[in-house]
Design a protein around this motif. Structure first.
Motif, short mmCIF file in Angstrom:
data_model
loop_
_atom_site.label_atom_id
_atom_site.label_comp_id
_atom_site.label_asym_id
_atom_site.label_seq_id
_atom_site.Cartn_x
_atom_site.Cartn_y
_atom_site.Cartn_z
N PHE A 190 2.75 18.09 -2.61
CA PHE A 190 3.63 17.17 -2.85
C PHE A 190 4.11 16.73 -1.54
O PHE A 190 4.46 15.50 -1.17
CB PHE A 190 4.47 17.30 -3.92
CG PHE A 190 5.56 16.16 -4.18
CD1 PHE A 190 4.84 15.28 -4.95
CD2 PHE A 190 6.67 16.42 -3.90
CE1 PHE A 190 5.94 14.07 -5.22
CE2 PHE A 190 7.43 15.36 -4.08
CZ PHE A 190 7.17 14.23 -4.90
N ALA A 191 4.65 17.73 -0.84
CA ALA A 191 5.51 17.54 0.32
C ALA A 191 4.51 16.88 1.45
O ALA A 191 5.06 16.19 1.98
CB ALA A 191 6.32 18.75 0.77
N LYS A 192 3.37 17.61 1.45
CA LYS A 192 2.41 16.94 2.31
C LYS A 192 2.04 15.46 2.06
O LYS A 192 1.83 14.60 2.82
CB LYS A 192 1.24 17.66 2.43
CG LYS A 192 0.33 17.47 3.62
CD LYS A 192 -1.10 18.38 3.44
CE LYS A 192 -1.96 18.04 4.49
NZ LYS A 192 -3.31 19.00 4.56
N GLY A 193 1.82 15.17 0.96
CA GLY A 193 1.58 14.03 0.71
C GLY A 193 2.66 13.03 0.74
O GLY A 193 2.61 11.75 1.28
N ILE A 194 3.92 13.22 0.65
CA ILE A 194 5.27 12.38 0.96
C ILE A 194 5.15 12.42 2.33
O ILE A 194 5.65 11.21 2.87
CB ILE A 194 6.39 12.98 0.40
CG1 ILE A 194 6.65 13.28 -1.06
CG2 ILE A 194 7.54 12.37 1.16
CD1 ILE A 194 6.40 11.69 -1.88
N GLU B 228 0.81 -1.22 0.07
CA GLU B 228 0.17 -0.05 0.15
C GLU B 228 0.82 1.25 0.01
O GLU B 228 0.32 2.31 -0.79
CB GLU B 228 -0.99 0.23 1.15
CG GLU B 228 -1.71 -1.15 1.16
CD GLU B 228 -2.82 -1.26 2.45
OE1 GLU B 228 -2.62 -0.46 3.26
OE2 GLU B 228 -3.46 -2.29 2.74
N VAL B 229 1.95 1.35 0.79
CA VAL B 229 2.93 2.27 0.77
C VAL B 229 3.29 2.26 -0.76
O VAL B 229 3.79 3.75 -1.26
CB VAL B 229 3.99 2.14 1.86
CG1 VAL B 229 4.97 3.30 1.71
CG2 VAL B 229 3.43 1.89 3.19
N LEU B 230 3.99 1.30 -1.24
CA LEU B 230 4.52 1.38 -2.64
C LEU B 230 3.29 2.05 -4.00
O LEU B 230 3.62 2.81 -4.44
CB LEU B 230 4.82 0.11 -3.10
CG LEU B 230 5.54 0.10 -4.54
CD1 LEU B 230 6.57 0.62 -4.67
CD2 LEU B 230 5.78 -1.46 -5.14
N ASP B 231 2.17 1.74 -3.49
CA ASP B 231 1.10 2.26 -4.37
C ASP B 231 0.90 3.70 -4.12
O ASP B 231 0.86 4.52 -5.01
CB ASP B 231 -0.25 1.53 -4.12
CG ASP B 231 -0.07 0.04 -4.35
OD1 ASP B 231 0.70 -0.19 -5.26
OD2 ASP B 231 -1.19 -0.51 -4.00
N ASN B 232 0.94 4.11 -2.75
CA ASN B 232 0.85 5.59 -2.61
C ASN B 232 2.13 6.38 -3.30
O ASN B 232 2.13 7.68 -3.57
CB ASN B 232 0.86 5.96 -1.16
CG ASN B 232 -0.41 5.57 -0.52
OD1 ASN B 232 -1.71 5.37 -1.22
ND2 ASN B 232 -0.62 5.10 0.82
N PHE B 233 3.41 5.81 -3.07
CA PHE B 233 4.57 6.43 -3.65
C PHE B 233 4.44 6.55 -5.13
O PHE B 233 4.69 7.49 -5.87
CB PHE B 233 5.55 5.51 -3.27
CG PHE B 233 6.36 6.15 -2.14
CD1 PHE B 233 6.92 7.27 -2.14
CD2 PHE B 233 6.54 5.10 -1.04
CE1 PHE B 233 7.63 7.57 -0.84
CE2 PHE B 233 7.12 5.58 0.08
CZ PHE B 233 7.80 6.84 0.20
N GLU B 234 3.86 5.34 -5.90
CA GLU B 234 3.68 5.68 -7.27
C GLU B 234 2.38 6.69 -7.70
O GLU B 234 2.82 7.56 -8.63
CB GLU B 234 3.23 4.22 -7.84
CG GLU B 234 4.16 3.20 -7.83
CD GLU B 234 3.95 1.89 -8.38
OE1 GLU B 234 2.52 1.77 -8.58
OE2 GLU B 234 4.59 0.65 -8.36
N ALA C 133 1.94 9.46 -6.01
CA ALA C 133 2.51 10.55 -5.50
C ALA C 133 3.58 11.04 -6.68
O ALA C 133 3.56 12.27 -7.01
CB ALA C 133 3.01 10.80 -4.40
N SER C 134 4.05 9.98 -7.21
CA SER C 134 5.24 10.21 -8.17
C SER C 134 4.71 10.48 -9.38
O SER C 134 5.47 10.74 -10.53
CB SER C 134 6.47 9.39 -8.21
OG SER C 134 5.92 8.15 -8.20
N HIS C 135 3.42 10.19 -9.85
CA HIS C 135 2.91 10.06 -11.27
C HIS C 135 2.78 11.49 -11.73
O HIS C 135 2.25 12.50 -11.25
CB HIS C 135 1.54 9.31 -11.28
CG HIS C 135 1.27 9.06 -12.59
ND1 HIS C 135 0.66 9.71 -13.60
CD2 HIS C 135 1.29 7.70 -13.09
CE1 HIS C 135 0.48 9.10 -14.80
NE2 HIS C 135 0.93 8.00 -14.64
N PRO C 136 3.15 11.46 -13.23
CA PRO C 136 3.34 13.18 -13.86
C PRO C 136 1.77 13.61 -13.90
O PRO C 136 1.62 14.75 -13.64
CB PRO C 136 3.76 12.64 -14.99
CG PRO C 136 4.51 11.44 -14.93
CD PRO C 136 3.93 10.76 -13.95
#
Length: 217
Positions: free
Chosen positions: A137-141, A115-121, A123-126
Motif C-alpha cells: 500500500f505504501a509503495k502504491g501511494i 488519472e491521479v484521482l483514479d489511482n487514489f480511489e 488504492a483506497s478501495h477496500p
C-alpha cells in the motif's frame, strides 16, 4: 473815304462773311466727329454694379471651403466610429481566444489529474486492501505521489524547498529564528511549508525557520 476804298469794301465783306462761316462751322464738325470722354463720376457709376460681384466671390469661396471642411469632418467621424467598432470586436475576440486557451490548458491538466484521482480511489478501495499488506500500500501511494508530482512539474510548477539556502524575503516567509551550529546565520534551517513557483511567477512563499547562528557560550 475815297472811292477806291468804297469799291474794296464789298470784297472785304464777302471775305469776312466766309471766314465767319468757316469759323462757326468748325466747332460743329468737331463736336459731331469727337465723342466726349466720360467723367470720373460717370465711370464710377458704370463700374459700381460690378463691385458686388467681386465682393461675393470671396464669400462663395469661403462657403465652399467650409462645406469641404464639414465633409472631411464627417468622413473622419465615420472612420473613427468604424475603427472603434473594429477595435472593440478585436478586443472581445482576443479575450475570448485567451479564455479558450486557458480552458483548453486547464482541460488537459485536469485530464491528467483525473488519472491521479483514479489511482487514489483504486488504492483506497477496500477490495484492494484485504490482505493488509501495508508495504504494498505504501509503495502504491508513493507511485501515485510521483505521478502527481510529475504532472505538476510538466505543467511548469516548481517546488521551493530552500533548506540550507540564504534567507530571501522575496520568496521566503520567516516564522522564527533558531540557533544552529551547522547552518550559518541568516540561512534556512528548516522548511515548515514548501513554496511553489509557476515558471517565473511566485505562487506561494515557503514558510521557513531561519538560523541565528551558533549558540553563544
Amino acid at each position: 473815304m475815297s472811292e477806291e476804298n468804297k469799291t474794296q469794301d464789298p470784297q472785304n465783306d464777302d471775305i469776312m462773311k466766309e471766314a465767319e462761316e468757316i469759323l462757326s462751322s468748325e466747332p460743329q464738325d468737331e463736336v459731331s466727329q469727337t465723342t466726349p470722354e466720360p467723367s470720373a463720376a460717370e465711370s464710377t457709376a458704370e463700374t459700381s454694379p460690378e463691385q458686388p460681384a467681386e465682393e461675393k466671390a470671396p464669400e462663395s469661396q469661403a462657403e465652399a471651403e467650409i462645406e469641404s471642411l464639414k465633409s472631411q469632418l464627417n468622413e473622419s467621424k465615420d472612420r473613427y466610429v468604424r475603427l472603434m467598432a473594429e477595435f472593440d470586436n478585436y478586443r472581445r475576440r482576443t479575450a475570448k481566444e485567451q479564455l479558450d486557451i486557458i480552458e483548453t490548458a486547464n482541460a488537459k491538466l485536469l485530464e491528467k489529474l483525473s488519472e491521479v484521482l483514479d489511482n487514489f480511489e483504486r488504492a483506497s478501495h477496500p477490495d484492494n486492501n484485504k490482505q493488509k499488506d501495508y508495504d504494498s500500500f505504501a509503495k502504491g501511494i508513493q507511485m501515485i505521489h510521483d505521478q502527481f508530482a510529475k504532472i505538476l512539474s510538466d505543467a511548469g510548477l516548481e517546488q521551493l524547498d530552500p533548506v540550507g539556502e540564504p534567507f530571501d524575503p522575496n520568496i521566503h516567509e520567516a516564522l522564527m529564528n533558531q540557533p544552529s551550529d551547522t547552518v550559518p546565520e541568516s540561512h534556512v534551517v528548516q522548511v515548515f511549508q514548501k513554496g511553489y513557483r509557476l515558471k517565473n511567477k511566485l505562487l506561494k512563499t515557503a514558510k521557513v525557520i531561519v538560523s541565528s547562528g551558533p549558540v553563544s557560550k
